[in-house]
Design an enzyme around this catalytic site. Structure first.
Site, PDB file in Angstrom:
ATOM      1  N   LYS A 205       0.731  -1.290  -0.164  1.00 10.06           N
ATOM      2  CA  LYS A 205       0.030  -0.086   0.130  1.00 10.06           C
ATOM      3  C   LYS A 205       0.673   1.380  -0.007  1.00 10.06           C
ATOM      4  CE  LYS A 205      -3.537   2.293   2.693  1.00 10.06           C
ATOM      5  NZ  LYS A 205      -4.804   2.241   3.949  1.00 10.06           N
ATOM      6  N   GLU A 211      10.552  -4.490   4.567  1.00  9.34           N
ATOM      7  CA  GLU A 211      10.487  -5.814   4.278  1.00  9.34           C
ATOM      8  C   GLU A 211      10.148  -6.209   2.840  1.00  9.34           C
ATOM      9  OE1 GLU A 211       8.811  -4.862   6.624  1.00  9.34           O
ATOM     10  OE2 GLU A 211       8.745  -6.119   8.574  1.00  9.34           O
ATOM     11  N   GLY A 266      -4.911  -2.067   4.950  1.00  4.79           N
ATOM     12  CA  GLY A 266      -4.094  -3.173   4.360  1.00  4.79           C
ATOM     13  C   GLY A 266      -4.926  -4.669   4.468  1.00  4.79           C
ATOM     14  N   ARG A 267      -5.207  -4.687   6.037  1.00  2.67           N
ATOM     15  CA  ARG A 267      -6.142  -6.007   6.309  1.00  2.67           C
ATOM     16  C   ARG A 267      -7.337  -6.222   5.710  1.00  2.67           C
ATOM     17  NH1 ARG A 267      -4.974  -2.748  10.196  1.00  2.67           N
ATOM     18  NH2 ARG A 267      -6.431  -1.962  11.716  1.00  2.67           N
ATOM     19  N   GLU A 352      -5.094  -6.946  14.636  1.00  2.00           N
ATOM     20  CA  GLU A 352      -4.735  -5.461  14.265  1.00  2.00           C
ATOM     21  C   GLU A 352      -5.656  -4.296  14.303  1.00  2.00           C
ATOM     22  OE1 GLU A 352      -2.644  -4.336  10.219  1.00  2.00           O
ATOM     23  OE2 GLU A 352      -0.893  -4.787  11.161  1.00  2.00           O
ATOM     24  N   HIS A 383      -4.839 -33.537  17.221  1.00  2.00           N
ATOM     25  CA  HIS A 383      -3.735 -34.306  17.663  1.00  2.00           C
ATOM     26  C   HIS A 383      -2.723 -33.442  18.205  1.00  2.00           C
ATOM     27  CE1 HIS A 383      -5.484 -37.754  16.092  1.00  2.00           C
ATOM     28  NE2 HIS A 383      -6.059 -37.136  14.895  1.00  2.00           N
ATOM     29  N   LYS A 503       9.034  -0.899  14.734  1.00  2.00           N
ATOM     30  CA  LYS A 503       9.837  -0.650  13.250  1.00  2.00           C
ATOM     31  C   LYS A 503      10.733   0.426  13.482  1.00  2.00           C
ATOM     32  CE  LYS A 503       5.786  -1.184  10.142  1.00  2.00           C
ATOM     33  NZ  LYS A 503       4.562  -0.377   9.421  1.00  2.00           N
TER      34      LYS A 503
HETATM   35  O1  F6P Z   1       3.269  -3.062   9.851  1.00  2.00           O
HETATM   36  C1  F6P Z   1       1.598  -3.354   9.537  1.00  2.00           C
HETATM   37  C2  F6P Z   1       1.129  -3.008   8.157  1.00  2.00           C
HETATM   38  O2  F6P Z   1       1.055  -1.709   8.068  1.00  2.00           O
HETATM   39  C3  F6P Z   1      -0.236  -3.743   8.075  1.00  2.00           C
HETATM   40  O3  F6P Z   1      -1.163  -2.914   8.578  1.00  2.00           O
HETATM   41  C4  F6P Z   1      -0.039  -3.649   6.419  1.00  2.00           C
HETATM   42  O4  F6P Z   1      -1.161  -4.740   6.060  1.00  2.00           O
HETATM   43  C5  F6P Z   1       1.342  -4.113   6.372  1.00  2.00           C
HETATM   44  O5  F6P Z   1       2.130  -3.416   7.334  1.00  2.00           O
HETATM   45  C6  F6P Z   1       1.850  -3.769   4.829  1.00  2.00           C
HETATM   46  O6  F6P Z   1       1.951  -2.573   4.460  1.00  2.00           O
HETATM   47  P1  F6P Z   1       2.122  -2.256   2.958  1.00  2.00           P
HETATM   48  O7  F6P Z   1       1.029  -2.746   2.252  1.00  2.00           O
HETATM   49  O8  F6P Z   1       2.211  -0.578   2.964  1.00  2.00           O
HETATM   50  O9  F6P Z   1       3.574  -2.807   2.689  1.00  2.00           O
END
Ligand code: F6P
Length: 540
Positions: A205, A211, A266-267, A352, A383, A503
């Site tokens: 987003k 990452e 995002g979620r 979240e 199990h 972060k």
């Molecule tokens: O760290 C949490 C978050 O902001 C989530 O809410 C989001 O889904 C994810 O990181 C990834 O964010 P982006 O789509 O901006 O890379």
């Protein structure tokens, strides 16, 4: 508003004091038709909520709490495009992502539905070209591998749904997902793949997530090491983002960017362009079927009266256990191996959204908010951790999810799977008394160990078959359930400030780990010692 000080909440508290010790055995004995009566059917989802620790009075009292909390008013505000995400001053419009063509949902006076369909059409066109082989790689090869790079909401949804709908995916193409900054994730996902047949979808987003951007740059290096031509990026990289400027900076042609908007959390985004990998997997028609499923549940949530509204009912049952019984967790137990990633997806959706400790006005809340969500597909979990649910000391409400028709009818597997699904809620509810155990001839010393207290609450959701359409219904059901709970708790379910601090600290620590000379460290003694130890062993 302090919801816990309202007469409606207090009425639930008094009722709880009266019914808390009632056993499901007794409740079923008193109301033999409970299993037929305490059910609700919406679209393809049949919900049996009779094995909850409730009497005929419970739901009306909880519904009064929902009315007092303004659940339906907040719902209507969401559907109307109001900026109910108050801390980020944003509308919350995942429901617009599946609004039918021609409908109107406005944000700041502009109808967003045409933009949604414009992007869906572009996605469909792209998906058709890749799936048919018309879109080829730089060296003229067909795309055989699609790798989504993203994390959190830009990973968990498409990853979950690609697995859930694997039965209807294009098997010519391999779908992989890279999320973790741990280099092994990248290494394993790309191992053995040929860059000339590989398409990367960079999903973010913000297009700034550490990452994702680290993995995206590594992917670029990996692709260029094989393709040896910068212009190859155009055929092997596409982006999904709200941030066109950063996408261009990375070197992806804006033509190859699929947009979404800041009013999609995002979620809540996997039915936006974030689902591009999924559309490539199931095709535009499969994706549309899924959107229809979402839409069906949206319409139900928007229009059904509180007492017959499935997401509101499930949300209120969650409040009942979370706030009155003091349950800390909630288990999600799908009896489908295809739903292996469902719980991970729902963890982000729920935790979240509702892992908050101040209310919408910024005051500390005086009640418990979101539960810890966990679980895995049955029967595997039986199990492993079901022991604790059956005989442990904790109360763990659980959702059982099953399908009447298998995706693959092999021997008697499906009937055996479903026999287990039906058996577990039965065992959890009714248990086995000491007298029953003793009557089986069990030695007296073993009787306490082999007794099941029962009275563990469950919901059972029975669907026809796992398809794009039913998956859409199921996910929308959970989205709106989480919404309902956030509304009752008067928290903002749509921000996630809690992820920021860690972060930020990592940004300070990263250069300290990579510095050549011993850096000055300004941390607590624990963090300092850990960093020093890491630095010394890393060099070894
Ligand atoms: O760290 C949490 C978050 O902001 C989530 O809410 C989001 O889904 C994810 O990181 C990834 O964010 P982006 O789509 O901006 O890379």
């Amino acid at each position: 508003m302090r919801i816990d000080e309202t007469p409606e909440w207090e009425a639930v508290a008094s009722h709880f004091a009266e019914v808390r010790d009632l056993h499901l055995r007794q409740l079923f004995a008193d109301e033999p038709d409970r299993g037929d009566r305490m059910t609700l059917e919406v679209g393809d989802i049949y919900l049996d909520y009779s094995k909850n620790r409730i009497t005929a009075e419970t739901m009306p009292l909880l519904e009064a709490v929902a009315r007092r909390a303004g659940v339906t008013e907040l719902r209507d505000a969401m559907f109307a495009g109001e900026k109910i995400n108050i801390t980020e001053d944003r509308a919350v419009l995942h429901v617009a992502l599946r609004a039918p063509r021609g409908s109107v949902i406005e944000v700041d006076g502009a109808n967003v539905v045409p933009e949604v369909h414009h992007v869906l059409d572009r996605m469909a066109d792209f998906a058709r070209r890749v799936r048919s082989g018309e879109w080829i790689g730089h060296t003229g090869d067909r795309i055989r591998n699609v790798i989504n790079i993203g994390i959190g909401g830009s990973d968990l949804g498409p990853r979950m749904a690609c697995e859930a709908l694997r039965d209807v995916t294009d098997r010519y193409i391999k779908f992989r997902f890279i999320s973790n900054i741990d280099g092994t994730d990248f290494w394993e996902a790309t191992r053995g793949l040929d860059p000339s047949e590989t398409l990367f979808i960079i999903s973010s987003k913000t297009f700034t997530t550490l990452e994702t951007m680290t993995n995206a740059y590594t992917a670029r290096e990996w692709a260029l090491a094989g393709l040896r031509d910068d212009s190859a990026i155009a055929q092997h990289f596409v982006a999904v983002s709200t941030n066109a400027a950063e996408v261009a900076k990375f070197g992806i042609d804006p033509q190859n960017m699929f947009e979404f908007w800041d009013w999609v959390g995002g979620r809540y985004s996997y039915d936006s362009a974030i689902g591009l990998s999924l559309m490539l997997a199931v095709g535009p028609e499969g994706f549309e079927e899924m959107l229809e499923g979402f839409r069906l549940m949206d319409e139900h949530f928007r229009t059904a009266p509180i007492g017959e509204n499935m997401p509101i009912l499930l949300g209120l049952l969650g409040v009942w256990y979370n706030n009155f019984f003091g349950a800390e967790t909630k288990a999600i137990l799908p009896y489908s191996q295809y739903l292996a990633h469902l719980t991970a997806y729902l963890q982000q959706l729920d935790m979240e959204s509702n892992g908050k400790s101040v209310d919408r006005e910024g005051n500390p809340v005086h009640w418990q908010t979101g539960p810890i969500v966990w679980g895995q597909p049955g029967t595997n979990g039986q199990h492993a951790y079901y022991q604790l649910i059956h005989q442990g000391t904790k109360l763990i409400p659980a959702d059982f999810i099953g399908f009447c028709q298998p995706n693959h009818d092999i021997g008697n597997h499906h009937d055996l799977l479903m026999a287990n699904l039906f058996a577990q809620p039965e065992a959890l509810a009714f248990g086995k008394t000491a007298a029953e155990v003793a009557a089986e001839g069990v030695p007296a010393a073993q009787v306490p160990h082999r007794t099941f207290a029962g009275n563990h609450p469950t919901n059972t959701m029975l669907l026809s078959k796992l398809t794009p359409h039913t998956l859409g219904q199921l996910i929308a059901l959970y989205e709106h359930t989480v919404f309902t709970q956030g509304a009752v708790w008067n928290i903002n379910s749509f921000d996630q400030w809690g992820v920021e601090l860690g972060k930020k600290l990592a940004q300070t620590i990263a250069p300290e780990l990579m510095a050549g000379d011993d850096p000055d460290l300004d941390h607590d003694s624990s963090t300092t010692a850990l960093i020093r130890r890491y630095r010394s062993l890393r060099r070894d």
